[in-house]
Scaffold this motif. Structure first.
Motif, mmCIF file in Angstrom:
data_model
loop_
_atom_site.group_PDB
_atom_site.id
_atom_site.type_symbol
_atom_site.label_atom_id
_atom_site.label_comp_id
_atom_site.label_asym_id
_atom_site.label_seq_id
_atom_site.Cartn_x
_atom_site.Cartn_y
_atom_site.Cartn_z
ATOM 1 N N SER A 172 42.879 -13.444 1.635
ATOM 2 C CA SER A 172 41.455 -13.722 1.872
ATOM 3 C C SER A 172 40.980 -14.723 0.818
ATOM 4 O O SER A 172 41.512 -14.777 -0.291
ATOM 5 C CB SER A 172 40.642 -12.429 1.805
ATOM 6 O OG SER A 172 40.306 -12.126 0.474
ATOM 7 N N GLU B 108 35.198 -19.370 2.603
ATOM 8 C CA GLU B 108 35.847 -19.518 3.904
ATOM 9 C C GLU B 108 35.634 -20.933 4.430
ATOM 10 O O GLU B 108 34.674 -21.609 4.066
ATOM 11 C CB GLU B 108 35.263 -18.511 4.911
ATOM 12 C CG GLU B 108 35.585 -17.047 4.596
ATOM 13 C CD GLU B 108 37.071 -16.705 4.724
ATOM 14 O OE1 GLU B 108 37.808 -17.432 5.438
ATOM 15 O OE2 GLU B 108 37.513 -15.722 4.098
ATOM 16 N N GLY C 19 41.086 -16.807 -4.250
ATOM 17 C CA GLY C 19 41.205 -15.808 -3.185
ATOM 18 C C GLY C 19 41.923 -14.584 -3.676
ATOM 19 O O GLY C 19 42.113 -14.407 -4.879
ATOM 20 N N SER D 57 43.553 -5.103 -3.763
ATOM 21 C CA SER D 57 43.304 -6.546 -3.808
ATOM 22 C C SER D 57 43.860 -7.148 -5.100
ATOM 23 O O SER D 57 43.654 -6.606 -6.184
ATOM 24 C CB SER D 57 41.784 -6.757 -3.721
ATOM 25 O OG SER D 57 41.507 -8.110 -3.729
ATOM 26 N N THR E 195 48.962 -18.534 5.391
ATOM 27 C CA THR E 195 47.694 -19.031 5.935
ATOM 28 C C THR E 195 47.592 -20.528 5.682
ATOM 29 O O THR E 195 47.844 -20.989 4.569
ATOM 30 C CB THR E 195 46.498 -18.333 5.243
ATOM 31 O OG1 THR E 195 46.642 -16.942 5.413
ATOM 32 C CG2 THR E 195 45.167 -18.768 5.829
#
Ligand code: ZN
Length: 434
Positions: free
Chosen positions: A6, A10, A22, A96, A157
């Motif tokens: 993430s 964004e 991120g 995270s 990603t």
């Protein structure tokens, strides 16, 4: 176990020197022991080389890794010898692991041997634009689970990168004014002979009468045309073409000369295969096309060798589309451009015969994105008050702020980089201030 990446911001298109922030997010269905968590930023230039006859055509995929940055984000524990990475346990739920990775200023190939390793300007993301060639940036997360298999789970990603305009800020990026002409240099030149008009022209031909009576050959005016450009041949996406166009009368022609049509066409080439180019693909962008303009260039009183400039207003307000991919070169893909200027010239308009003269010259396309954006600041500044958007900064680049301030304007070098979709969309036209 699920692995996700993430981003703090964004939908950002990153540029040279910016930091990607991120987290790698893990979802554990049960208590799990991990030995390593890492993230990698990579940029790759890939091409497909085709060869051989007919159905036996071979396809070779060749990838060069232009950008590679690895960050180990495995938690450390304090020991007697200092900090040390040891396997660690995670309970049920989400976990995270934050990371920061930097987009480099230049690309340096890790695939080629170090002896022929080149450093290039950072190429822009380019996928599904050109057949058989692709520039792709991505973030990969890699998590190693400590079990009997030492299983590694990966997640990838894509990110988008668009290069900065790295020219000195003194370099003209918009259409030059007269005072700027000194900054330009001649890089394209054409000589032409434009047929003149005599009194008995055209009407006396093919009308019966004495077939031996041929119309006398009208005088022609000899001209030379010079296009002058910035020293780096640079044109800027989203800005008008910076160019000065001078037409010199070479002979003592006693009449008028008019410019009747004017066309600028950008021709983009993608050379695939690197040093020994195997194939090239061509694309066109019509920047401007006008006809019946009837613009007088010179008259009978103009001395021989006098030069008249075609007024820049002719190509003002006709910016290069933002969809043009900036020029770049990698080990196996090169994107380059030529500008074709086509002019229809006529003596004694509307009577003379229109002659078309073409100038073709190599140009470099720059993104027009200036350094200094604060991507972390942008999140909290809805009105884009970061230094990137400082109008003062833009005013120093433009001798007149007319094009910056009027209405629904095109603003060269202003605002954040386009999103990738904006940048490569076929919708031509200027980027507008949001
Ligand atoms: Zn390489």
């Amino acid at each position: 176990m699920g692995v996700f990446i993430s981003f703090d911001q964004e939908d950002i298109t990153y540029t040279n020197g910016e930091t990607i922030r991120g987290s790698v997010v893990l979802f554990c269905k049960k208590e799990t022991t991990l030995s390593r968590v890492s993230v990698t930023l990579s940029g790759e230039s890939t091409c497909i080389l085709r060869g051989g006859p007919g159905v036996l055509q071979r396809k070779n995929r060749e990838t060069h890794r232009l950008v590679h940055e690895l960050q180990d984000i495995t938690p450390t524990s304090a020991t007697h010898q200092g900090k040390k990475q040891t396997p660690f346990k995670l309970g049920f739920g989400y976990h995270s692991f934050p990371f920061t990775l930097n987009i480099p200023w230049f690309s340096q190939c890790k695939t080629c041997s170090s002896t022929d390793c080149h450093s290039y300007d950072l190429p822009p993301s380019m996928s599904e634009v050109v057949k058989d060639a692709e520039i792709q940036y991505k973030i990969d997360a890699s998590v190693t689970v400590r079990n009997i298999f030492n299983e590694t789970i990966n997640s990838s990603t894509k990110i988008y990168v668009w290069p900065l305009d790295t020219r000195p800020t003194s370099m003209p990026r918009a259409s030059p004014t007269r005072t700027w002409r000194g900054l330009l240099q001649s890089i394209a030149h054409a000589e032409a002979s434009i047929a003149g008009v005599t009194d008995q022209s055209s009407t006396s031909n093919h009308r019966g009468g004495n077939p031996m009576h041929l119309p006398s050959t009208p005088d022609a005016v000899q001209i030379s045309i010079e296009a002058r450009f910035p020293q780096d041949y640079g044109l800027t996406c989203g800005s008008d073409i910076s160019m000065s166009l001078g037409i010199k009368k070479r002979t003592d022609y006693q009449g008028t000369l008019h410019l009747q049509s004017f066309q600028t066409l950008l021709v983009g080439y993608t050379d695939i295969g690197g040093q020994f180019t195997e194939q090239s693909q061509v694309e066109f962008w019509m920047v401007q096309s006008v006809s019946n303009i009837n613009l007088q260039i010179s008259n009978a009183h103009d001395a021989v060798d006098s030069e008249r400039y075609v007024h820049e207003e002719l190509w003002e307000g006709k910016p290069l589309p933002m969809s043009v991919i900036p020029s770049f070169k990698s080990c196996n893909v090169e994107r380059r451009y030529e500008l074709e200027i086509s002019m229809g010239l006529q003596c004694e308009a509307p009577r003379g015969r229109v002659k078309f003269v073409q100038l073709l010259l190599p140009v470099r396309i720059f993104s027009g994105i200036l350094p200094g954006r604060d991507i972390d600041g942008e999140k909290s500044h809805e009105n884009h008050t970061s230094s990137f958007d400082d109008p003062c900064q833009v005013n120093t680049l433009l001798p007149s702020n007319r094009s910056v301030l009027s209405g629904d304007t095109l603003v060269p070098g202003f605002g954040p980089p386009p999103t990738y979709v904006e940048a490569v969309s076929n919708a031509a036209g200027p980027r507008r201030r949001r």
